[in-house]
Scaffold this motif. Structure first.
Motif, PDB file in Angstrom:
ATOM      1  N   GLU A  61       0.703  -1.213  -0.006  1.00 35.75           N
ATOM      2  CA  GLU A  61      -0.061   0.077  -0.108  1.00 35.75           C
ATOM      3  C   GLU A  61       0.777   1.397  -0.105  1.00 35.75           C
ATOM      4  O   GLU A  61       1.869   1.275   0.375  1.00 35.75           O
ATOM      5  CB  GLU A  61      -1.047   0.060   1.326  1.00 35.75           C
ATOM      6  CG  GLU A  61      -1.872  -1.228   1.243  1.00 35.75           C
ATOM      7  CD  GLU A  61      -2.932  -1.109   2.429  1.00 35.75           C
ATOM      8  OE1 GLU A  61      -2.665  -0.046   3.267  1.00 35.75           O
ATOM      9  OE2 GLU A  61      -3.524  -1.925   2.556  1.00 35.75           O
ATOM     10  N   ALA A  62       0.445   2.460  -0.509  1.00 30.19           N
ATOM     11  CA  ALA A  62       0.967   3.571  -0.608  1.00 30.19           C
ATOM     12  C   ALA A  62       1.412   4.189   0.819  1.00 30.19           C
ATOM     13  O   ALA A  62       0.420   3.899   1.823  1.00 30.19           O
ATOM     14  CB  ALA A  62       0.191   4.617  -1.507  1.00 30.19           C
ATOM     15  N   GLY A  63       2.465   4.625   1.197  1.00 31.20           N
ATOM     16  CA  GLY A  63       2.738   4.985   2.578  1.00 31.20           C
ATOM     17  C   GLY A  63       3.411   3.903   3.424  1.00 31.20           C
ATOM     18  O   GLY A  63       3.779   4.341   4.484  1.00 31.20           O
ATOM     19  N   ALA A  64       3.274   2.616   2.966  1.00 33.48           N
ATOM     20  CA  ALA A  64       3.596   1.403   3.752  1.00 33.48           C
ATOM     21  C   ALA A  64       5.164   1.678   4.002  1.00 33.48           C
ATOM     22  O   ALA A  64       5.915   2.058   3.143  1.00 33.48           O
ATOM     23  CB  ALA A  64       3.222   0.173   3.220  1.00 33.48           C
ATOM     24  N   ASP A  65       5.710   1.084   5.222  1.00 32.41           N
ATOM     25  CA  ASP A  65       7.180   1.344   5.318  1.00 32.41           C
ATOM     26  C   ASP A  65       8.161   0.451   4.522  1.00 32.41           C
ATOM     27  O   ASP A  65       9.152   0.240   4.504  1.00 32.41           O
ATOM     28  CB  ASP A  65       7.491   1.331   6.953  1.00 32.41           C
ATOM     29  CG  ASP A  65       6.879  -0.134   7.529  1.00 32.41           C
ATOM     30  OD1 ASP A  65       6.697  -0.906   6.800  1.00 32.41           O
ATOM     31  OD2 ASP A  65       6.987  -0.506   8.713  1.00 32.41           O
ATOM     32  N   GLY A  66       7.250  -0.786   4.001  1.00 28.57           N
ATOM     33  CA  GLY A  66       8.117  -1.658   3.253  1.00 28.57           C
ATOM     34  C   GLY A  66       8.869  -2.899   3.999  1.00 28.57           C
ATOM     35  O   GLY A  66       9.479  -3.512   3.484  1.00 28.57           O
ATOM     36  N   VAL A  67       8.773  -2.849   5.341  1.00 27.41           N
ATOM     37  CA  VAL A  67       9.296  -3.883   5.865  1.00 27.41           C
ATOM     38  C   VAL A  67       8.768  -5.133   5.943  1.00 27.41           C
ATOM     39  O   VAL A  67       7.525  -5.313   5.988  1.00 27.41           O
ATOM     40  CB  VAL A  67       9.482  -3.258   7.540  1.00 27.41           C
ATOM     41  CG1 VAL A  67      10.164  -4.438   8.463  1.00 27.41           C
ATOM     42  CG2 VAL A  67      10.184  -2.064   8.002  1.00 27.41           C
ATOM     43  N   LEU A  68       9.482  -6.249   5.628  1.00 24.08           N
ATOM     44  CA  LEU A  68       8.907  -7.648   5.758  1.00 24.08           C
ATOM     45  C   LEU A  68       9.039  -8.152   7.153  1.00 24.08           C
ATOM     46  O   LEU A  68      10.009  -8.165   7.703  1.00 24.08           O
ATOM     47  CB  LEU A  68      10.086  -8.283   4.677  1.00 24.08           C
ATOM     48  CG  LEU A  68       9.654  -9.706   4.478  1.00 24.08           C
ATOM     49  CD1 LEU A  68       8.355  -9.890   3.575  1.00 24.08           C
ATOM     50  CD2 LEU A  68      10.916 -10.653   3.912  1.00 24.08           C
ATOM     51  N   ARG A  69       7.778  -8.387   7.324  1.00 23.83           N
ATOM     52  CA  ARG A  69       7.573  -8.805   8.698  1.00 23.83           C
ATOM     53  C   ARG A  69       7.451 -10.162   8.772  1.00 23.83           C
ATOM     54  O   ARG A  69       6.180 -10.611   8.009  1.00 23.83           O
ATOM     55  CB  ARG A  69       6.341  -7.941   9.572  1.00 23.83           C
ATOM     56  CG  ARG A  69       6.595  -6.604   9.725  1.00 23.83           C
ATOM     57  CD  ARG A  69       5.385  -5.897  10.223  1.00 23.83           C
ATOM     58  NE  ARG A  69       5.827  -4.645  10.898  1.00 23.83           N
ATOM     59  CZ  ARG A  69       6.042  -3.472  10.012  1.00 23.83           C
ATOM     60  NH1 ARG A  69       5.848  -3.672   8.700  1.00 23.83           N
ATOM     61  NH2 ARG A  69       6.467  -2.373  10.591  1.00 23.83           N
ATOM     62  N   VAL A  70       8.170 -11.016   9.332  1.00 24.91           N
ATOM     63  CA  VAL A  70       8.037 -12.733   9.496  1.00 24.91           C
ATOM     64  C   VAL A  70       8.077 -12.907  10.542  1.00 24.91           C
ATOM     65  O   VAL A  70       9.021 -12.354  11.369  1.00 24.91           O
ATOM     66  CB  VAL A  70       9.119 -13.410   8.421  1.00 24.91           C
ATOM     67  CG1 VAL A  70       9.080 -12.921   6.959  1.00 24.91           C
ATOM     68  CG2 VAL A  70      10.613 -12.600   8.934  1.00 24.91           C
ATOM     69  N   SER A  71       7.352 -14.037  10.986  1.00 27.03           N
ATOM     70  CA  SER A  71       7.251 -14.652  12.281  1.00 27.03           C
ATOM     71  C   SER A  71       7.853 -16.230  12.098  1.00 27.03           C
ATOM     72  O   SER A  71       7.011 -17.128  12.440  1.00 27.03           O
ATOM     73  CB  SER A  71       5.962 -14.774  12.733  1.00 27.03           C
ATOM     74  OG  SER A  71       5.457 -13.319  12.812  1.00 27.03           O
ATOM     75  N   SER A  72       9.136 -16.205  11.689  1.00 27.24           N
ATOM     76  CA  SER A  72       9.639 -17.605  11.265  1.00 27.24           C
ATOM     77  C   SER A  72      11.266 -17.391  11.375  1.00 27.24           C
ATOM     78  O   SER A  72      11.746 -16.281  10.768  1.00 27.24           O
ATOM     79  CB  SER A  72       9.100 -18.106   9.827  1.00 27.24           C
ATOM     80  OG  SER A  72      10.039 -19.281   9.613  1.00 27.24           O
ATOM     81  N   SER A  73      11.733 -18.345  12.164  1.00 32.27           N
ATOM     82  CA  SER A  73      13.252 -18.311  12.092  1.00 32.27           C
ATOM     83  C   SER A  73      14.025 -18.981  10.853  1.00 32.27           C
ATOM     84  O   SER A  73      15.096 -19.224  10.603  1.00 32.27           O
ATOM     85  CB  SER A  73      13.632 -19.141  13.385  1.00 32.27           C
ATOM     86  OG  SER A  73      13.481 -20.382  13.263  1.00 32.27           O
ATOM     87  N   VAL A  74      13.100 -19.510   9.957  1.00 27.05           N
ATOM     88  CA  VAL A  74      13.440 -20.189   8.804  1.00 27.05           C
ATOM     89  C   VAL A  74      12.765 -19.595   7.529  1.00 27.05           C
ATOM     90  O   VAL A  74      11.666 -18.985   7.344  1.00 27.05           O
ATOM     91  CB  VAL A  74      13.283 -21.602   8.535  1.00 27.05           C
ATOM     92  CG1 VAL A  74      14.110 -22.222   7.313  1.00 27.05           C
ATOM     93  CG2 VAL A  74      13.581 -22.190   9.930  1.00 27.05           C
ATOM     94  N   LEU A  75      13.623 -18.765   6.611  1.00 25.40           N
ATOM     95  CA  LEU A  75      13.283 -18.407   5.279  1.00 25.40           C
ATOM     96  C   LEU A  75      13.496 -18.963   4.002  1.00 25.40           C
ATOM     97  O   LEU A  75      14.429 -19.511   4.043  1.00 25.40           O
ATOM     98  CB  LEU A  75      13.916 -16.816   5.359  1.00 25.40           C
ATOM     99  CG  LEU A  75      13.512 -15.651   6.311  1.00 25.40           C
ATOM    100  CD1 LEU A  75      14.137 -14.588   6.053  1.00 25.40           C
ATOM    101  CD2 LEU A  75      12.101 -15.628   6.730  1.00 25.40           C
ATOM    102  N   ASP A  76      12.803 -18.824   3.315  1.00 21.87           N
ATOM    103  CA  ASP A  76      12.910 -19.209   1.738  1.00 21.87           C
ATOM    104  C   ASP A  76      13.207 -18.272   0.878  1.00 21.87           C
ATOM    105  O   ASP A  76      12.296 -17.364   0.813  1.00 21.87           O
ATOM    106  CB  ASP A  76      11.815 -20.012   1.221  1.00 21.87           C
ATOM    107  CG  ASP A  76      11.544 -21.352   1.974  1.00 21.87           C
ATOM    108  OD1 ASP A  76      12.497 -21.866   2.405  1.00 21.87           O
ATOM    109  OD2 ASP A  76      10.442 -22.093   1.640  1.00 21.87           O
TER     110      ASP A  76
END
Length: 491
Positions: A61-76
C-alpha cells in the motif's frame, strides 16, 4: 542516470551498484536494483508457509514502510534469473546487516550505521533455505541478496553477446518477531488452508486422522485445521505465529560436541551463579539453595543442546546427571550420561524397572511438546501426557505388605506463564486455563517467580517461573485402565 528507491534502505545499495555497474541501473521493485536486461526476481517468505503467501499477496500500500515482517526463524529465498542467462556460473551472495550501536537503525535515520553479521557466497539455485538467529527476535536487520551472472543472449547488445557480467541487488528491512495474537474460528482455518493448498486432491481431511501423516520433512508452518479445536481449547486460546525447525539429521544428532573443557567452564559459571544461559537462571539458583542436589541422582528431560542445566547439577555436586532428549547429545564428561527418548524408553520399559532418580528437571522444553518443532508427532495434548509420564517416573510403586516407601522424586518444572496462548510452533504459554491441567495430580511444594497477576498481563508478555513439584500421592498402585485424574496443585 542512477535512480534510487524512495525507501532509504536502498541508499547504500544504490551507491554500490553505481560504483560497480555505472549509472545504467534499473529498479524492478522498491527493493531490487539491476543492470539493463537483468531483471532478477527475488522473493523472500517464511519457509513452507502457504497461508503467509496468500495473506501477503496484495501489493504494498502507498505510504507503507516496506518492512518485511516474518514470524519464522527459517526463510525461503527464491531467486529467478531472466531467460538467456548462464545459470552454471551464476553466483548469489547473501548478507545480513544489523544496525550498529553507533547508528539509529530504527528505519528513520538518514544515514544509519550497520554491521555485517553474515556474508555467504553460494552457487546459484532457484531457492535457498536461510536459518536466522531467533535470539534477535523483536529486532530489525537488513537482508541483501547480490546476484551476478554472465549474459549469453544471442542477437542482443554487444555486451550481452560477449558474456558480460550482469549484477542485481535486493535489499530490504526484515522484522523478525512473533505475530500478534488472534482468536481463530477453526472452520475458517479449514477453508483458508484449502484455498492455499489449491491442489491437494482433497486428501488432507483423511490424512489429519493418520498418525504417521502428522510427521513431516519440515515441521508444519501452520497448525493443521483438523486439530485447531484441540490446540486452541475450543477457540478459547489465541494463536501467534513464531516458527522453528529444530529437527536434526538422520542420526538425530545436534551435531555439536561439548568437550570436557567446555563443560567445566559452564560448571564454573554455574558456581558463580551466572545468569543468561536460560531465562529462568535466577530462579534456578534461588531454588537450589533451598533444595540442594548434593549426592542426588538427577534426570534432565529435554534439551536444546547446551548442557547448562547439567552444569548446574555438577556445580551442586550431584552424584550423577542423565539427560533425555529427542535428538542425540554428545557430552564428554564422566558424570554426564545421555539418551535419546527412544533409548530411554527401551531402558525403562515396564513399570518400576528403570533407574530411580531423586530429582527431575523439565526446564523450558516441555512447552513445545506436540508442536512438531523438533520433529515430534503433532499432538495437542502432548504436554499433558508428558507430565503424566513424569508423574509415573517420579512416583514409586507401593510395596505390598511393607510400610516403608521409597522417597518420592522432586521435579523442577519451568514453562512460560502468562495469558493462555499457543505460539505456533515455538511453545505454549500457560495461563488460568491450561496451567491447572498441567499441574493436576501434583503437589506444589514451592514456586520461584510465579504470581497470579501474570495471567492478566498482555498476550505478548510471559516469563519463566520455576515450580517445585512432587506427585500428589506418596506411592502409586499398579497401572489400571482408568486415566481419570483426581487431584491438582493449588496455584
Amino acid at each position: 542516470m542512477l535512480r534510487c528507491a524512495p525507501l532509504f534502505l536502498l541508499a547504500a545499495a544504490c551507491a554500490s551498484a553505481a560504483a560497480v555497474t555505472g549509472d545504467a541501473v534499473y529498479r524492478r521493485d522498491p527493493w531490487t536494483l539491476h543492470d539493463p536486461g537483468f531483471p532478477v526476481e527475488v522473493d523472500v517468505a517464511p519457509s513452507h508457509d502457504e497461508l503467509w503467501a496468500v495473506e501477503h499477496a496484495e501489493p504494498l500500500e502507498a505510504g507503507a514502510d516496506g518492512v518485511l515482517r516474518v514470524s519464522s526463524s527459517v526463510l525461503d529465498v527464491t531467486v529467478v534469473l531472466p531467460d538467456g542467462v548462464d545459470t552454471d556460473d551464476a553466483l548469489v551472495t547473501m548478507s545480513l546487516f544489523e544496525p550498529s550501536s553507533s547508528g539509529e537503525g530504527d528505519g528513520t535515520a538518514t544515514t544509519p550505521s550497520f554491521e555485517m553479521s553474515v556474508d555467504s557466497q553460494l552457487q546459484y539455485v532457484r531457492q535457498y533455505r536461510v536459518e536466522l538467529d531467533p535470539s534477535t527476535a523483536g529486532e530489525r536487520f537488513v537482508l541483501r541478496v547480490y546476484v551476478e551472472a554472465s549474459a549469453s543472449r544471442q542477437n542482443g547488445t554487444e555486451a550481452e553477446e560477449g558474456g558480460a557480467r550482469l549484477r542485481a541487488f535486493y535489499v530490504r528491512w526484515v522484522d523478525l518477531s512473533p505475530s500478534e495474537p488472534r482468536f481463530l474460528v477453526c472452520e475458517q482455518q479449514q477453508e483458508a488452508v484449502h484455498d492455499a493448498s489449491d491442489a491437494t486432491d482433497g486428501d488432507e481431511e483423511e490424512e489429519e486422522e493418520d498418525e504417521e501423516a502428522r510427521v513431516a520433512v519440515h515441521p508444519p508452518a501452520n497448525m493443521p485445521p483438523g486439530l485447531c479445536r484441540r490446540y486452541t481449547m475450543d477457540g478459547r486460546v489465541p494463536v501467534r505465529k513464531w516458527y522453528f525447525d529444530d529437527q536434526t539429521d538422520a542420526d538425530r544428532s545436534y551435531g555439536e560436541e561439548y568437550s570436557l573443557e567446555i563443560i567445566e567452564t559452564l560448571v564454573e559459571d554455574a558456581r558463580k551463579h551466572m545468569v543468561g544461559y536460560s531465562a529462568t537462571d535466577a530462579f534456578l539458583h534461588e531454588a537450589l539453595k533451598k533444595y540442594p542436589l548434593a549426592g542426588k541422582h538427577v534426570l534432565v528431560v529435554g534439551s536444546r543442546g547446551l548442557p547448562w542445566i547439567e552444569s548446574l547439577c555438577l556445580s551442586q555436586e550431584a552424584a550423577s546427571c542423565t539427560t533425555v532428549a529427542r535428538n542425540r547429545l554428545i557430552y564428554d564428561h564422566p558424570k554426564l550420561q545421555t539418551f535419546t527418548t527412544a533409548e530411554f524408553e527401551d531402558a525403562n520399559a515396564g513399570r518400576g524397572s528403570g533407574k530411580r532418580f531423586d530429582v527431575v528437571f523439565a526446564v523450558t522444553t516441555l512447552a513445545s511438546e506436540g508442536l512438531g518443532r523438533t520433529g515430534d508427532l503433532l499432538d495437542p495434548d502432548a504436554d499433558l501426557k508428558a507430565m503424566r509420564e513424569l508423574r509415573d517416573l517420579s512416583t514409586p510403586l507401593c510395596a505390598e505388605g511393607k510400610k516403608e516407601i521409597m522417597e518420592t522424586t522432586t521435579v523442577f518444572l519451568s514453562v512460560p506463564v502468562g495469558p493462555d496462548t499457543l505460539v505456533w510452533n515455538a511453545q505454549r504459554h500457560y495461563g488460568p486455563l491450561r496451567l491447572p491441567l498441567l499441574l493436576q495430580d501434583w503437589e506444589l511444594l514451592d514456586s520461584f517467580g510465579f504470581q497470579k497477576s501474570d495471567f492478566t498481563a498482555p498476550f505478548t508478555v510471559n516469563h519463566l517461573p520455576l515450580f517445585v513439584l512432587q506427585p500428589s500421592s506418596s506411592c502409586a498402585q499398579e497401572p489400571t485402565d482408568s486415566n481419570e485424574s483426581e487431584g491438582h496443585a493449588e496455584l
